[in-house]
Write a protein that holds these residues in place. Structure first.
Motif, PDB file in Angstrom:
ATOM      1  N   ALA A 160       0.845  -1.194   0.000  1.00 50.74           N
ATOM      2  CA  ALA A 160       0.000   0.000   0.000  1.00 50.74           C
ATOM      3  C   ALA A 160       0.877   1.239   0.000  1.00 50.74           C
ATOM      4  CB  ALA A 160      -0.932   0.005   1.213  1.00 50.74           C
ATOM      5  N   ASP A 161       0.360   2.335  -0.572  1.00 51.31           N
ATOM      6  CA  ASP A 161       1.100   3.591  -0.605  1.00 51.31           C
ATOM      7  C   ASP A 161       0.929   4.371   0.687  1.00 51.31           C
ATOM      8  OD1 ASP A 161       2.019   3.394  -3.400  1.00 51.31           O
ATOM      9  OD2 ASP A 161      -0.106   3.567  -3.870  1.00 51.31           O
ATOM     10  N   VAL A 162      -0.248   4.282   1.291  1.00 52.20           N
ATOM     11  CA  VAL A 162      -0.563   5.049   2.495  1.00 52.20           C
ATOM     12  C   VAL A 162      -1.057   4.089   3.566  1.00 52.20           C
ATOM     13  CG1 VAL A 162      -1.991   6.884   3.494  1.00 52.20           C
ATOM     14  CG2 VAL A 162      -1.173   7.070   1.124  1.00 52.20           C
ATOM     15  N   ALA A 163      -0.579   4.241   4.795  1.00 56.60           N
ATOM     16  CA  ALA A 163      -1.025   3.411   5.908  1.00 56.60           C
ATOM     17  C   ALA A 163      -1.632   4.304   6.979  1.00 56.60           C
ATOM     18  CB  ALA A 163       0.132   2.604   6.483  1.00 56.60           C
ATOM     19  N   LEU A 164      -2.843   3.964   7.407  1.00 58.41           N
ATOM     20  CA  LEU A 164      -3.515   4.673   8.483  1.00 58.41           C
ATOM     21  C   LEU A 164      -3.227   3.956   9.789  1.00 58.41           C
ATOM     22  CD1 LEU A 164      -7.024   5.284   6.840  1.00 58.41           C
ATOM     23  CD2 LEU A 164      -4.985   6.735   6.735  1.00 58.41           C
ATOM     24  N   VAL A 165      -2.632   4.655  10.752  1.00 56.96           N
ATOM     25  CA  VAL A 165      -2.307   4.057  12.040  1.00 56.96           C
ATOM     26  C   VAL A 165      -2.923   4.914  13.134  1.00 56.96           C
ATOM     27  CG1 VAL A 165      -0.174   2.983  11.241  1.00 56.96           C
ATOM     28  CG2 VAL A 165      -0.113   5.299  12.184  1.00 56.96           C
ATOM     29  N   GLY A 166      -3.187   4.278  14.255  1.00 49.38           N
ATOM     30  CA  GLY A 166      -3.758   5.015  15.373  1.00 49.38           C
ATOM     31  C   GLY A 166      -4.384   4.084  16.385  1.00 49.38           C
ATOM     32  N   TYR A 167      -4.898   4.674  17.445  1.00 46.00           N
ATOM     33  CA  TYR A 167      -5.550   3.918  18.503  1.00 46.00           C
ATOM     34  C   TYR A 167      -6.836   3.254  17.979  1.00 46.00           C
ATOM     35  CZ  TYR A 167      -3.070   4.913  22.891  1.00 46.00           C
ATOM     36  OH  TYR A 167      -2.167   4.930  23.916  1.00 46.00           O
ATOM     37  N   PRO A 168      -7.305   2.223  18.674  1.00 46.05           N
ATOM     38  CA  PRO A 168      -8.618   1.665  18.322  1.00 46.05           C
ATOM     39  C   PRO A 168      -9.706   2.728  18.436  1.00 46.05           C
ATOM     40  CG  PRO A 168      -7.444   0.190  19.808  1.00 46.05           C
ATOM     41  CD  PRO A 168      -6.645   1.456  19.748  1.00 46.05           C
ATOM     42  N   SER A 169     -10.685   2.664  17.535  1.00 47.79           N
ATOM     43  CA  SER A 169     -11.834   3.582  17.503  1.00 47.79           C
ATOM     44  C   SER A 169     -11.442   5.019  17.213  1.00 47.79           C
ATOM     45  CB  SER A 169     -12.613   3.521  18.829  1.00 47.79           C
ATOM     46  OG  SER A 169     -13.119   2.225  19.051  1.00 47.79           O
ATOM     47  N   ALA A 170     -10.265   5.225  16.573  1.00 47.65           N
ATOM     48  CA  ALA A 170      -9.875   6.587  16.198  1.00 47.65           C
ATOM     49  C   ALA A 170     -10.577   7.047  14.930  1.00 47.65           C
ATOM     50  CB  ALA A 170      -8.366   6.679  16.017  1.00 47.65           C
ATOM     51  N   GLY A 171     -11.195   6.106  14.210  1.00 50.02           N
ATOM     52  CA  GLY A 171     -11.923   6.469  12.997  1.00 50.02           C
ATOM     53  C   GLY A 171     -11.206   6.095  11.722  1.00 50.02           C
ATOM     54  N   LYS A 172     -10.257   5.165  11.793  1.00 49.72           N
ATOM     55  CA  LYS A 172      -9.503   4.773  10.592  1.00 49.72           C
ATOM     56  C   LYS A 172     -10.402   4.074   9.581  1.00 49.72           C
ATOM     57  CE  LYS A 172      -6.612   2.313  12.952  1.00 49.72           C
ATOM     58  NZ  LYS A 172      -7.251   2.588  14.254  1.00 49.72           N
ATOM     59  N   SER A 173     -11.230   3.152  10.036  1.00 46.17           N
ATOM     60  CA  SER A 173     -12.116   2.432   9.120  1.00 46.17           C
ATOM     61  C   SER A 173     -13.120   3.376   8.473  1.00 46.17           C
ATOM     62  CB  SER A 173     -12.849   1.316   9.870  1.00 46.17           C
ATOM     63  OG  SER A 173     -11.935   0.367  10.376  1.00 46.17           O
ATOM     64  N   SER A 174     -13.640   4.312   9.241  1.00 46.79           N
ATOM     65  CA  SER A 174     -14.577   5.289   8.677  1.00 46.79           C
ATOM     66  C   SER A 174     -13.885   6.147   7.625  1.00 46.79           C
ATOM     67  CB  SER A 174     -15.144   6.174   9.789  1.00 46.79           C
ATOM     68  OG  SER A 174     -15.850   5.398  10.745  1.00 46.79           O
ATOM     69  N   LEU A 175     -12.633   6.506   7.895  1.00 49.96           N
ATOM     70  CA  LEU A 175     -11.897   7.354   6.962  1.00 49.96           C
ATOM     71  C   LEU A 175     -11.621   6.639   5.655  1.00 49.96           C
ATOM     72  CD1 LEU A 175     -10.611  10.115   6.628  1.00 49.96           C
ATOM     73  CD2 LEU A 175      -8.504   9.189   7.635  1.00 49.96           C
ATOM     74  N   ILE A 176     -11.201   5.380   5.718  1.00 51.19           N
ATOM     75  CA  ILE A 176     -10.907   4.660   4.469  1.00 51.19           C
ATOM     76  C   ILE A 176     -12.187   4.371   3.691  1.00 51.19           C
ATOM     77  CG2 ILE A 176     -11.022   2.309   5.409  1.00 51.19           C
ATOM     78  CD1 ILE A 176      -8.637   1.577   3.700  1.00 51.19           C
ATOM     79  N   SER A 177     -13.303   4.254   4.390  1.00 51.20           N
ATOM     80  CA  SER A 177     -14.567   3.974   3.704  1.00 51.20           C
ATOM     81  C   SER A 177     -15.063   5.169   2.900  1.00 51.20           C
ATOM     82  CB  SER A 177     -15.631   3.549   4.717  1.00 51.20           C
ATOM     83  OG  SER A 177     -15.988   4.629   5.556  1.00 51.20           O
ATOM     84  N   VAL A 178     -14.724   6.392   3.329  1.00 54.32           N
ATOM     85  CA  VAL A 178     -15.167   7.573   2.590  1.00 54.32           C
ATOM     86  C   VAL A 178     -14.123   8.042   1.575  1.00 54.32           C
ATOM     87  CG1 VAL A 178     -16.719   8.330   4.417  1.00 54.32           C
ATOM     88  CG2 VAL A 178     -14.335   9.102   4.430  1.00 54.32           C
ATOM     89  N   LEU A 179     -12.862   7.666   1.766  1.00 54.58           N
ATOM     90  CA  LEU A 179     -11.832   8.025   0.792  1.00 54.58           C
ATOM     91  C   LEU A 179     -11.809   7.075  -0.401  1.00 54.58           C
ATOM     92  CD1 LEU A 179      -8.787   8.941   3.088  1.00 54.58           C
ATOM     93  CD2 LEU A 179     -10.157  10.514   1.679  1.00 54.58           C
ATOM     94  N   SER A 180     -12.248   5.829  -0.192  1.00 56.38           N
ATOM     95  CA  SER A 180     -12.205   4.821  -1.244  1.00 56.38           C
ATOM     96  C   SER A 180     -13.517   4.054  -1.252  1.00 56.38           C
ATOM     97  CB  SER A 180     -11.028   3.865  -1.013  1.00 56.38           C
ATOM     98  OG  SER A 180     -11.259   3.064   0.126  1.00 56.38           O
ATOM     99  N   ALA A 181     -13.547   3.005  -2.056  1.00 62.40           N
ATOM    100  CA  ALA A 181     -14.738   2.164  -2.148  1.00 62.40           C
ATOM    101  C   ALA A 181     -14.691   0.985  -1.186  1.00 62.40           C
ATOM    102  CB  ALA A 181     -14.908   1.642  -3.575  1.00 62.40           C
ATOM    103  N   ALA A 182     -13.685   0.961  -0.295  1.00 64.21           N
ATOM    104  CA  ALA A 182     -13.585  -0.133   0.673  1.00 64.21           C
ATOM    105  C   ALA A 182     -14.763  -0.085   1.639  1.00 64.21           C
ATOM    106  CB  ALA A 182     -12.274  -0.040   1.439  1.00 64.21           C
ATOM    107  N   LYS A 183     -15.193  -1.260   2.080  1.00 66.77           N
ATOM    108  CA  LYS A 183     -16.325  -1.380   2.989  1.00 66.77           C
ATOM    109  C   LYS A 183     -15.913  -2.147   4.244  1.00 66.77           C
ATOM    110  CE  LYS A 183     -19.014   0.662   0.046  1.00 66.77           C
ATOM    111  NZ  LYS A 183     -19.435   2.069   0.305  1.00 66.77           N
ATOM    112  N   PRO A 184     -15.103  -1.541   5.086  1.00 63.58           N
ATOM    113  CA  PRO A 184     -14.690  -2.240   6.314  1.00 63.58           C
ATOM    114  C   PRO A 184     -15.813  -2.247   7.342  1.00 63.58           C
ATOM    115  CG  PRO A 184     -13.803  -0.036   6.313  1.00 63.58           C
ATOM    116  CD  PRO A 184     -14.495  -0.208   4.989  1.00 63.58           C
ATOM    117  N   LYS A 185     -15.662  -3.102   8.348  1.00 60.83           N
ATOM    118  CA  LYS A 185     -16.625  -3.141   9.441  1.00 60.83           C
ATOM    119  C   LYS A 185     -16.421  -1.920  10.325  1.00 60.83           C
ATOM    120  CE  LYS A 185     -18.160  -5.991  13.324  1.00 60.83           C
ATOM    121  NZ  LYS A 185     -17.928  -7.247  14.105  1.00 60.83           N
ATOM    122  N   ILE A 186     -17.525  -1.219  10.640  1.00 60.53           N
ATOM    123  CA  ILE A 186     -17.460  -0.007  11.448  1.00 60.53           C
ATOM    124  C   ILE A 186     -18.432  -0.164  12.615  1.00 60.53           C
ATOM    125  CG2 ILE A 186     -17.824   2.496  11.485  1.00 60.53           C
ATOM    126  CD1 ILE A 186     -17.219   2.517   8.491  1.00 60.53           C
ATOM    127  N   ALA A 187     -17.928   0.061  13.822  1.00 59.56           N
ATOM    128  CA  ALA A 187     -18.771  -0.009  15.017  1.00 59.56           C
ATOM    129  C   ALA A 187     -18.190   0.900  16.083  1.00 59.56           C
ATOM    130  CB  ALA A 187     -18.869  -1.458  15.516  1.00 59.56           C
TER     131      ALA A 187
END
Length: 478
Positions: A160-187
């Motif tokens: 991957a060109d870009v890696a999102l790192v951070g604490y749990p529940s920081a919003g990484k999955s939400s961020l990748i879901s709106v920047l791309s077409a990925a559909k990760p689990k969000i809770a």
């Protein structure tokens, strides 16, 4: 249950080579037409190939033993055995192959990249191929070599060109879901993401991939949480993006301390100090989050970070972030040196390289190691005296006997050829250099000798009859 597996132990076994055939051609009016035994077929290789459609090593987790097919034995009438079929194992892009000691054997990046994990055994030569002017009718053939078998470890490092790192529940999955077409689990609970998610982002003329790495916590580099399992997925990235939660409900946390903790874990893991960093202050749509972001941003910029305030839920500040990451990725790609065509370097052996070594061990055993001697031993049928004599002659021509004499070996000393696991041990006799004398005139079959003229055969028969009659007269009582 997750179906993502990024590390497996795999046992690979290449196919064995087929045995050569010892055969004599026979047909009407020509019962002894010469040797016609065919060669054995080559064993199949085990080959790892990068396939872009494969994203996990799950299949090898469930089936960790893989074996290629064996080569078929040769047959009479100069028929060669069929080669074994190569076993192609598709692996994800970014797979690293290691041995049991952790040494990297191959780094498979790029569609179609291959690595031969197990080399198939050579097929044995038939007696037709072993025939020569001195050995017109070999009564033996060579055995096929066993295929290479070993245990390897496959590790997947996400490309991957870009890696999102951070604490749990920081919003990484939400961020990748709106920047791309990925559909990760969000809770709304920690460790929602159990596996890395990969998305593709298009920003102007630049297309890049972005990975969401499962949440890191203090001690991740030592194995706490999920960090140790997935930190390897940030090794290939061009830029690290710290996603900081500005609306956390935990009183002992704040964006600056979260950043320091994650940086400390990345430093302990190692190898990531040269990657550019970007800080994303997420959840600024919440009033308290916006106030905290405005308060902490000057301090982060003073530390040299490029800071963006975004809200994945409200979709604020995403365009600026996306284009900024595209510029960093494009700059990193342009700075990379152009990959040159693969060059094959041929290193000839030294003139004085005998191709084997002879060492004396503590127990007095002389051990012979070398590619040729060990291969010849594997190819020898020790139930056939002629094959054993042929091995003795080959070793003598290679200089093994001279090396044993130089090392101080004496008659009846123990000699081992090969490693401890598959060595052939025998009591050495210096007269082995005359292996042909021990086994007679090896390779010569009286059945292939030219028939003598009929007149000569009659004279020989009459002489034998007269000799027998003379012996009878000597013992006659009359």
């Amino acid at each position: 249950m997750t179906t993502f597996v990024d590390r497996v132990e795999l046992n690979v076994a290449a196919g064995n080579g087929g045995h050569g055939c010892a055969s004599v051609h026979r047909e009407k009016f020509k019962p002894l037409g010469g040797p016609d035994g065919g060669n054995g077929g080559r064993g199949g290789d085990v080959i790892l190939v990068v396939d872009q459609d494969i994203t996990t090593l799950l299949d090898y987790h469930h089936h960790p033993h893989r074996k290629a097919t064996n080569g078929q034995p040769g047959a009479g009438d100069n028929r060669e055995g069929k080669n074994g079929k190569d076993l192609i194992l598709p692996v994800p892009d970014g797979t690293v192959v290691l041995d049991n000691n952790g040494e990297v054997l191959a780094d498979l990046v790029g569609q179609g990249t291959q690595f031969v994990a197990g080399q198939g055994g050579r097929g044995g030569l038939g007696n037709a191929a072993l025939a020569s002017a001195r050995r017109k009718a070999p009564g033996f053939a060579l055995l096929g070599e066993p295929g290479e078998s070993r245990d390897i470890v496959l590790e997947l490092k996400t490309v991957a060109d870009v890696a999102l790192v951070g604490y749990p529940s920081a919003g990484k999955s939400s961020l990748i879901s709106v920047l791309s077409a990925a559909k990760p689990k969000i809770a709304d609970y920690p460790f929602t993401t159990l596996v890395p998610n990969l998305g593709v982002v298009t920003a102007g003329a630049t297309v890049y991939t972005i990975a969401d790495v499962p949440g890191l916590i203090p001690g991740a580099s030592q194995g706490r949480g999920l960090g140790l399992e997935f930190l390897r997925h940030v090794e290939r990235c061009e830029v690290l993006v710290h996603v900081l939660d500005t609306a956390t409900l935990e009183s002992h946390r704040d964006p600056a301390s979260d950043l320091d903790v994650i940086e400390a874990e990345l430093a302990q893991y190692g190898g990531l100090g040269d990657r550019p960093r970007v800080v994303v202050l997420n959840k600024v749509d919440i009033p308290d989050g916006k106030d905290l972001a405005d308060m902490i941003r000057p301090d982060l910029e003073a530390r040299g970070y490029r800071v963006f305030e975004v809200s994945a839920v409200a979709r604020q500040g995403l365009k600026e972030l996306s284009y900024a990451l595209a510029d960093i990725v494009a700059t990193a790609r342009a700075a990379k040196p152009v990959q040159e065509a693969t060059r094959i370097v041929i290193r000839p052996k030294a003139v004085d390289d005998a191709g084997f070594t002879v060492t004396k061990e503590a127990d007095g055993l002389f051990r012979v190691r070398g590619e040729k001697p060990e291969r010849w031993v594997r190819q020898t049928d020790f139930n056939n005296d002629e094959a054993v004599g042929y091995l003795a002659d080959r070793l003598n021509r290679l200089g093994v006997e001279a090396a044993l004499l130089k090392a101080g070996a004496r008659a009846m000393d123990g000699v081992a050829i090969g490693s401890d696991e598959d060595a052939v041990v025998f009591d050495w006799e210096p007269s082995m250099s005359a292996g042909a004398e021990m086994l007679g005139r090896r390779g010569e079959d009286h059945r292939f000798e030219a028939p003598r003229p009929s007149a000569q055969r009659r004279r020989d028969r009459d002489a034998e009859r007269d000799e027998a009659q003379g012996e009878y007269d000597d013992f006659s009582p009359f």
